[in-house]
Write a protein that holds these residues in place. Structure first.
Motif, PDB file in Angstrom:
ATOM      1  N   TYR A 118      -7.952  30.317  68.051  1.00  0.00           N
ATOM      2  CA  TYR A 118      -8.853  31.246  68.740  1.00  0.00           C
ATOM      3  C   TYR A 118      -8.663  32.672  68.228  1.00  0.00           C
ATOM      4  CZ  TYR A 118     -11.211  33.739  72.523  1.00  0.00           C
ATOM      5  OH  TYR A 118     -12.035  34.564  73.248  1.00  0.00           O
TER       6      TYR A 118
ATOM      7  N   MET B 264     -10.377  33.043  64.899  1.00  0.00           N
ATOM      8  CA  MET B 264     -11.831  33.064  65.077  1.00  0.00           C
ATOM      9  C   MET B 264     -12.305  34.418  65.597  1.00  0.00           C
ATOM     10  SD  MET B 264     -14.213  30.593  67.457  1.00  0.00           S
ATOM     11  CE  MET B 264     -13.553  31.278  68.987  1.00  0.00           C
TER      12      MET B 264
ATOM     13  N   GLU C 169     -10.700  37.232  65.288  1.00  0.00           N
ATOM     14  CA  GLU C 169     -10.138  38.303  64.452  1.00  0.00           C
ATOM     15  C   GLU C 169      -9.303  39.263  65.293  1.00  0.00           C
ATOM     16  OE1 GLU C 169     -13.454  40.051  62.428  1.00  0.00           O
ATOM     17  OE2 GLU C 169     -13.615  38.398  61.006  1.00  0.00           O
TER      18      GLU C 169
END
Length: 382
Positions: free
Chosen positions: A19, A22, A24
């Protein structure tokens, strides 16, 4: 900030790691957000709407200036949204709620019902190429065509889905002339197309705080509910006596806010160069018995737009607390972030008492038309 160390099993760790990649974000930020959301949801479930005249949502919430204004007007906030993680920290510190992030990913149907939508949305140019082509072909264009890809589109889709009684949008004064007036034209057309009666005015915060700060406010009322003959005036009562700069200044200020010799020399030379060229650029010494220039998000860089003169030494910049007062925030408003982030946050925020007074006008108008509607219904029953 305090630190908490926790153990998680491998499966949960892998989920968190995926997560964070994803989104960043660091894993630390992801865990912090998850905890904040949990606490926010828990508190929301514990609370009840008591002694409140209306509900509202706080979009592009920043650090909550609009929320303070509408709560003072008698409102109860049922939802907030802000993507900046530092602003989320300040918001959470003051309201005990973590605003949801990235409004573009939030389904409008998931947002709670509310009476008033409040948003200080960012100003973006709209692409009109596709709209122009459709117009040339005689085809109708909707707000989806005209505003898709801008954050204003998210305001529109929420208005369409939730149909609040009213809304208040805030933006910079230059919104009217942005992109040669096209942006503002599209905004007004889109709001009218959603069947709202729309009113707007450019208002200056210096009637409530010692700062010249002009902003455009756009207010709308649901025509499906209230009809097309709505009237609304920005009939505000200025604060008296008018506040001045010395009202917001601390008596004792840390030396770190005094400009260094190097920076002060640079600002003086920069101002002299532009003055010689006939430009008005340069630093601004705020008059103690007057109002300052507009504070901006760039204030953290050198503080040049609002400097305070000091006897026997270089001028100083405002402290974050003084910036908060310049925007009308109460002294108990918590500032949990660095000075740099605080300057950005207050520079991007709103003049709270100005927004409060407009909020009260909106609430007063809603009360008037709701009472008139109720009396008409009673008359028809009789």
């Amino acid at each position: 900030m305090k630190q908490v160390h926790l153990r998680v099993d491998d499966e949960l760790y892998n989920e968190l790691n995926a997560y964070s990649v994803m989104m960043e974000q660091t894993m630390q930020d992801c865990v912090r957000e998850a905890v904040a959301y949990y606490v926010t949801d828990m508190r929301r479930k514990q609370r009840e709407v008591k002694d409140r005249q209306f509900t509202f949502i706080d979009l592009f919430a920043g650090i909550g200036g609009m929320r303070i204004a509408f709560e003072r007007a008698g409102g109860y906030c049922v939802y907030s949204n802000e993507w900046n993680k530092y602003s989320q920290q300040t918001y959470f510190a003051n309201f005990g709620e973590q605003p949801e992030g990235d409004i573009t990913q939030v389904p409008a149907s998931s947002i709670p019902n509310h009476d008033i939508l409040v948003a200080g949305f960012p100003c973006q140019p709209f692409s009109i190429a596709g709209v122009s082509k459709k117009n040339s072909l005689g085809r109708a264009t909707g707000f989806e065509d005209k505003t898709q890809g801008t954050l204003f589109f998210d305001v529109c889709r929420i208005l369409k889905e939730k149909r609040p009684k009213a809304f208040m949008l805030e933006n910079v004064k230059n919104l009217c002339s942005h992109d040669k007036g096209r942006t503002f034209k599209v905004i007004l057309e889109s709001l009218e197309e959603l069947d709202y009666s729309v009113f707007y005015a450019v208002l200056d915060g210096q009637n409530y705080v010692p700062q010249h700060r002009e902003r455009i406010l756009i207010v709308g009322f649901d025509r499906k509910k209230y009809g097309k003959n709505m009237q609304f005036d920005f009939d505000l009562t200025p604060k008296y006596p008018k506040p001045v700069m010395r009202d917001i200044l601390d008596e004792s200020v840390d030396e770190k806010y005094t400009l260094s010799d190097k920076l002060w020399t640079y600002l003086q030379n920069y101002a002299a160069k532009h003055k010689a060229a006939g430009n008005g650029f340069g630093y601004g010494i705020a008059p103690l018995d007057g109002v300052s220039r507009t504070i901006s998000a760039r204030y953290y860089k050198d503080g040049s737009e609002i400097l305070i003169e000091q006897e026997g030494k270089n001028p100083r910049r405002l402290t974050p607390r003084e910036c908060a007062r310049l925007q009308g925030f109460p002294d108990d408003f918590k500032i949990p972030v660095s000075d740099t982030q605080a300057y950005k946050q207050f520079g991007n925020s709103v003049v709270v008492p100005l927004m409060e007074n407009v909020a009260k006008l909106i609430v007063k108008k809603l009360e008037e038309i709701d009472q008139t509607e109720e009396k008409e219904l009673q008359r028809m029953v009789i």
